[in-house]
Design an enzyme around this catalytic site. Structure first.
Site, PDB file in Angstrom:
ATOM      1  N   LYS A  35      44.732  91.781  94.378  1.00 48.76           N
ATOM      2  CA  LYS A  35      44.602  90.447  94.996  1.00 48.76           C
ATOM      3  C   LYS A  35      45.986  89.825  95.177  1.00 48.76           C
ATOM      4  CE  LYS A  35      43.819  88.525  90.432  1.00 48.76           C
ATOM      5  NZ  LYS A  35      43.331  87.402  89.680  1.00 48.76           N
ATOM      6  N   ARG A 130      35.727  80.131  82.735  1.00 45.76           N
ATOM      7  CA  ARG A 130      36.197  79.947  84.106  1.00 45.76           C
ATOM      8  C   ARG A 130      34.997  80.273  84.991  1.00 45.76           C
ATOM      9  NH1 ARG A 130      41.381  83.455  86.090  1.00 45.76           N
ATOM     10  NH2 ARG A 130      39.825  85.105  86.053  1.00 45.76           N
ATOM     11  N   TYR A 255      73.194  70.566  92.665  1.00 47.44           N
ATOM     12  CA  TYR A 255      72.521  69.288  92.924  1.00 47.44           C
ATOM     13  C   TYR A 255      72.368  68.467  91.644  1.00 47.44           C
ATOM     14  CZ  TYR A 255      71.050  70.326  97.705  1.00 47.44           C
ATOM     15  OH  TYR A 255      71.024  70.583  99.044  1.00 47.44           O
TER      16      TYR A 255
HETATM   17  C1  LIG Z   1      38.707  89.249  86.846  1.00 52.79           C
HETATM   18  C2  LIG Z   1      40.043  89.899  86.692  1.00 52.79           C
HETATM   19  N1  LIG Z   1      40.109  91.159  86.257  1.00 52.79           N
HETATM   20  C3  LIG Z   1      41.297  91.786  86.083  1.00 52.79           C
HETATM   21  C4  LIG Z   1      42.492  91.135  86.344  1.00 52.79           C
HETATM   22  C5  LIG Z   1      43.791  91.869  86.116  1.00 52.79           C
HETATM   23  O1  LIG Z   1      44.490  91.291  85.038  1.00 52.79           O
HETATM   24  P1  LIG Z   1      45.929  91.808  84.591  1.00 52.79           P
HETATM   25  O2  LIG Z   1      46.824  91.562  85.754  1.00 52.79           O
HETATM   26  O3  LIG Z   1      46.284  90.962  83.433  1.00 52.79           O
HETATM   27  O4  LIG Z   1      45.782  93.253  84.286  1.00 52.79           O
HETATM   28  C6  LIG Z   1      42.464  89.821  86.790  1.00 52.79           C
HETATM   29  C7  LIG Z   1      43.724  89.127  87.049  1.00 52.79           C
HETATM   30  O5  LIG Z   1      43.890  87.965  87.063  1.00 52.79           O
HETATM   31  C8  LIG Z   1      41.209  89.179  86.967  1.00 52.79           C
HETATM   32  O6  LIG Z   1      41.128  87.910  87.390  1.00 52.79           O
END
Ligand SMILES: Cc1ncc(COP(=O)(O)O)c(C=O)c1O
Length: 364
Positions: A35, A130, A255
């Site tokens: 993602k 969540r 700055y």
């Molecule tokens: C539902 C879910 N699974 C797996 C992952 C992967 O987590 P990581 O990057 O800590 O391995 C994420 C990442 O945010 C997630 O939201």
């Protein structure tokens, strides 16, 4: 002089890290989390580079559709599932797996007109608070999903760990136990673990693991380096020295004039700033690597540049290459100095930064 600001994406390191996932969870299928443009590494490039995984997870439907339209054939899981009834037919036509995390989505499913049932994962809230349905309602919801006729059976089961990056936390065992209790008797495939979960809690690896950060060579644990887990950074962020000046004792740099030279100093200006994704909140002393020497940040980070004190390194020249993070300079150290985490830094590289791809794509 214009800066040469770029990130190197090392596909061999990506494959190496995927190999670490495979050997750490030899009995599980791997759902690579790609993602947010594969945590800033390029979603399509990473999907193509990861030929050895079993599926991909993305956050949103449009990310999944992009992957399918580009010809990805493997399982694709949409971690937020669907939010509107008219999205549901797309899960059928693109053959996508949906996460069902709320009872509202079951109402949407019931009102959807679809030709075939979709592949669905019921997400259980075991402590992250969540997304996810309550553990006590899992059996009832699975029954409702079965009755709906809109999902393939048996429904798959998942949860997400909130504290697995901390091996000393008792929360993870509690989450795993709650998951097991809530799915008692259900036969669907299971998935619990992110990167730290799969490395730290082998008994939770189950049918599918969902690694993200470890694929990119980020440290899965809050108090253990990535190299201790034999992971290699995929992203190396580089820029160049674009200016050098000597400032006298008492001069201010950057700055707001927040940094004051306490002696005569040689200051190098590096052609990278928050407009490229280097964190503006990086604090004084945040290191950059010039050659094999670390030089500390002084003053505030600007949009297109930042300044470092190179008084100790007189041999420096305009045009010299600088590493901001990656190979030889762990991203976690920069994140810590900036009040953030490696994930945010990786995702934050902006479009104007060139991507230089190292290592062979599969099939090349
Ligand atoms: C539902 C879910 N699974 C797996 C992952 C992967 O987590 P990581 O990057 O800590 O391995 C994420 C990442 O945010 C997630 O939201």
């Amino acid at each position: 002089m214009a800066s040469d600001t770029h990130v190197i994406i090392d596909l061999d390191a990506l494959k190496h890290n995927a190999g670490i996932v495979r050997s750490s969870a030899p009995n599980s299928k791997i759902m690579a989390v790609i993602k947010a443009d594969a945590y800033g590494h390029g979603m399509m490039r990473v999907a193509t580079g990861l030929s050895d995984v079993d599926g991909f997870a993305v956050a949103r439907l449009d990310e999944a559709i992009t992957l399918r339209q580009a010809g990805v054939k493997k399982t694709i899981l949409v971690l937020t599932g669907f939010a509107k009834v008219d999205e549901i037919p797309q899960f059928v036509s693109y053959d996508l797996d949906a996460v069902i995390h709320s009872e509202h989505q079951i109402e949407l499913l019931n009102s959807a007109r679809i030709q075939r049932p979709i592949s669905a994962w019921l997400k259980i809230n075991t402590g992250m608070n969540r997304l996810g349905v309550e553990p006590s309602s899992v059996v009832r919801i699975c029954y409702a999903l079965e009755l709906s006729g809109k999902v393939r059976l048996p429904v798959k089961l998942m949860t997400h760990l909130a504290c697995a990056d901390d091996m000393s936390s008792t929360a993870t065992e509690e989450q795993i136990a709650l998951f097991d209790e809530s799915i008692n008797g259900l036969t669907g495939e299971q998935s619990i673990c992110n990167s730290s979960g799969l490395l730290g809690w082998q008994h939770a690896q189950r049918h599918w693991v969902r690694p993200g950060i470890m694929l990119y060579g980020g440290a899965p644990f809050c108090n253990r380096s990535a190299s201790e887990d034999k992971l290699k950074p995929v992203m190396t962020f580089k820029s160049t020295v674009i200016g050098l000046r000597t400032v006298k004792k008492g001069a201010r740099v950057g700055y707001g004039g927040t940094w004051l030279a306490d002696r005569t100093c040689l200051i190098a200006t590096i052609g990278v700033g928050y407009g490229d994704g280097f964190p503006r909140h990086a604090t004084v002393g945040t290191p950059v690597l010039i050659g094999n020497q670390k030089a500390p940040l002084v003053g505030r980070v600007s949009m297109d540049s930042l300044n470092v004190d190179v008084s100790e390194y007189r041999q420096i020249k305009v045009g010299d290459m600088v590493t901001l993070w990656g190979n030889d300079l762990a991203i976690e150290g920069i994140a810590e100095k900036s009040g953030t985490i490696s994930y945010e830094l990786m995702c934050g590289i902006t479009d104007r930064v060139h991507r230089v791809i190292k290592g062979a794509m599969d099939g090349e």
